[in-house]
Motif scaffolding. Structure first.
Motif, PDB file in Angstrom:
ATOM      1  N   SER A 221       0.813  -1.219   0.000  1.00 55.97           N
ATOM      2  CA  SER A 221       0.000   0.000   0.000  1.00 55.97           C
ATOM      3  C   SER A 221       0.844   1.264   0.000  1.00 55.97           C
ATOM      4  CB  SER A 221      -0.946   0.008   1.204  1.00 55.97           C
ATOM      5  OG  SER A 221      -0.209  -0.058   2.421  1.00 55.97           O
ATOM      6  N   LEU A 228       0.823  -1.915  -5.018  1.00 58.46           N
ATOM      7  CA  LEU A 228       0.124  -0.643  -5.149  1.00 58.46           C
ATOM      8  C   LEU A 228      -0.447  -0.471  -6.550  1.00 58.46           C
ATOM      9  CD1 LEU A 228      -0.670   1.978  -3.785  1.00 58.46           C
ATOM     10  CD2 LEU A 228       1.486   2.977  -4.538  1.00 58.46           C
ATOM     11  N   LEU A 231      -3.686  -2.964  -6.403  1.00 58.86           N
ATOM     12  CA  LEU A 231      -4.693  -2.933  -5.342  1.00 58.86           C
ATOM     13  C   LEU A 231      -6.013  -2.341  -5.821  1.00 58.86           C
ATOM     14  CD1 LEU A 231      -2.694  -2.011  -2.117  1.00 58.86           C
ATOM     15  CD2 LEU A 231      -4.311  -3.894  -2.351  1.00 58.86           C
ATOM     16  N   TYR A 269      -4.913   0.427   2.548  1.00 52.46           N
ATOM     17  CA  TYR A 269      -5.408   0.930   1.263  1.00 52.46           C
ATOM     18  C   TYR A 269      -6.784   1.562   1.440  1.00 52.46           C
ATOM     19  CZ  TYR A 269      -6.491   1.081  -3.709  1.00 52.46           C
ATOM     20  OH  TYR A 269      -6.818   1.510  -4.973  1.00 52.46           O
TER      21      TYR A 269
END
Length: 478
Positions: A221, A228, A231, A269
């Protein structure tokens, strides 16, 4: 070679509007038949459209600059210019459109969803459209407006019902390959999967989609690894499935700690706390894996998770898992409100909105901002004095001169119309209306007036002759 792209920066430019035409109709026995200049054509729009056959943004990664065609200029004999062709750009379902500041412009979900990323410029009016009872023969036409150009960011968020999350090599790709017809690349080393894989699963009467989201590791995250980047692909899912490796060869890892680490990343996140979770203990075909699964299952169930023991290689426990996911997906779909038709939000202007603003920027300098004044400036041919006078009339009728007087502007102060990087600057004369009167009635031509009676023409001719004779003799008859 890159085969999957889920984020690109796109530079779009709509087409420019065509210029209007200034023309006078001429034919035998009617050399001055009146203005007949046609309008310019509209510039083409740049339109994003959701297409189910498109699954990646790869094409825009290689060709990030897209421009629609321009409108054609008008011509004489009242011929209007051809409109520019709209540029249709297909995008995958689930594409989010953002501006340069990260603000969401559109969330495109559903086949055929459209978003105008760039508005084509208006075509300029020809002198036939500008003529009126007072302005019978305009000697000018309006210019076409430039098309809208801007930089946007496209982000793809996979539209799937079920998302498989877990450490690399936990068996997510193997699981999706046996549950669906998807054929992802599979190997026994970390980060085998570099792109999300999507498959369709049929369980009884329920059909749902399942996505393999790769690259989730501690720190994902915050940008570590590939997590990242991917996600965002779990945001639209209805169910999160933790795939845990019960036969990992790494001594510092175990399935429970893997689960806690992934949950920590999902929590950081954000926005996924309300999604139901399912835990899949994979690789039970290995003796040590089966023993570990039996050992940790009570602990996971005590936390409230539904736990399934499966083997993607030996195809064990897959039917129970598939039908359980179908049940959860069906329940989630039934709980969703019925999708309403697209609503158009109308935001009317305030009753006291003049359509422009006047602000002072330093001593003796003022700036005018507003949709109409800026558009009128773009449409004006400043090489034509009559067109400039027409602009002055329009600004005066809008109330710009009165607003400048109230703001404290004085003669010969600088006035800019438009933004700092693209403005027209002039020295302001506070008697715009008087100046307009001095220029006469713009657009009028005595050649288009109705003929005068013969007696009136004789009287005017005799008066002109007498006046000329008097000046020649050194005295005035008056």
């Amino acid at each position: 070679m890159t085969t999957f792209v889920d984020r690109v920066e796109l530079h779009v430019a709509a087409g420019n509007g065509g210029h209007g035409c200034a023309s006078v109709h001429r034919e035998k026995f009617k050399p001055l038949g009146g203005p007949d200049g046609g309008n310019g054509g509209r510039g083409g729009d740049v339109i994003l459209v959701v297409d189910q056959d498109v699954t990646t943004l790869l094409d825009y990664h290689h060709h990030p600059h897209r421009k629609a065609t321009n409108g054609q200029p008008g011509a004489g004999d009242n011929r209007e210019g051809k409109n520019g062709t709209d540029l249709i750009l297909p995008v995958p379902d689930g594409t989010v459109v953002l501006d340069g500041n990260g603000e969401v412009l559109a969330d495109m979900v559903g086949q055929g969803t459209r978003f105008v990323a760039g508005q084509g410029g208006r075509g300029g009016l020809g002198n036939a459209a500008l003529s009126s009872a007072r302005r019978k023969a305009p000697g000018f036409a309006l210019l076409g407006e430039p098309g809208e150009g801007r930089d946007i960011v496209l982000e793809l968020k996979t539209v799937a019902d079920v998302a498989l999350v877990g450490y690399p090599s936990a068996g997510k790709s193997s699981l999706i390959s046996v549950l669906s017809a998807a054929k992802p690349k599979i190997a026994d080393y970390p980060f085998t999967t570099l792109v999300p894989n999507l498959g369709v699963v049929t369980a009884g009467e329920t059909v749902y989609t399942i996505a393999d989201v790769p690259g989730l590791i501690p720190g994902a995250s915050q940008g570590k690894g590939l997590g990242l980047e991917f996600l965002r692909h779990v945001e639209r899912c209805e169910v999160l499935v933790h795939v845990l490796d019960t036969a990992t060869l790494e001594s510092d890892r175990d399935p429970v700690s893997d689960l806690d680490a992934i949950e920590e990343e999902l929590g950081q996140y954000g926005g996924l706390g309300d999604r139901p979770r399912v835990v899949v203990l994979n690789k039970i075909d290995i003796p040590d894996g089966k023993d570990l699964a039996d050992m940790i299952r009570p602990d996971l169930e005590a936390r409230g998770y539904r736990v399934f023991e499966v083997s993607a290689v030996a195809r064990q426990g897959l039917k129970e898992l598939s039908y359980a996911l179908a049940e959860i997906v069906a329940t989630a779909r039934a709980a969703k409100p019925v999708q309403e038709a697209t609503r158009i939000v109308i935001r009317p202007k305030a009753v006291d909105d003049a359509g422009f603003t006047v602000t002072q920027e330093g001593e003796g300098f003022f700036r005018v901002r507003g949709e109409k004044p800026e558009r009128w400036v773009r449409q004006t041919d400043f090489n034509n004095d009559e067109a400039v006078g027409y602009l002055a009339d329009r600004l005066n009728r809008l109330g710009v001169e009165d607003a400048l007087l109230k703001a404290g502007a004085r003669a010969m102060d600088g006035v800019a119309i438009g933004p700092e990087d693209n403005a027209v600057v002039f020295d302001w004369e506070p008697t715009v209306s008087a100046g307009a009167e001095m220029l006469g009635r713009r657009g009028e031509d005595h050649r288009f007036e109705a003929p005068r009676p013969a007696s009136q023409r004789r009287r005017d001719r005799d008066a002109a002759r007498d006046e000329a004779q008097g000046e020649y003799d050194g005295f005035s008859p008056f």
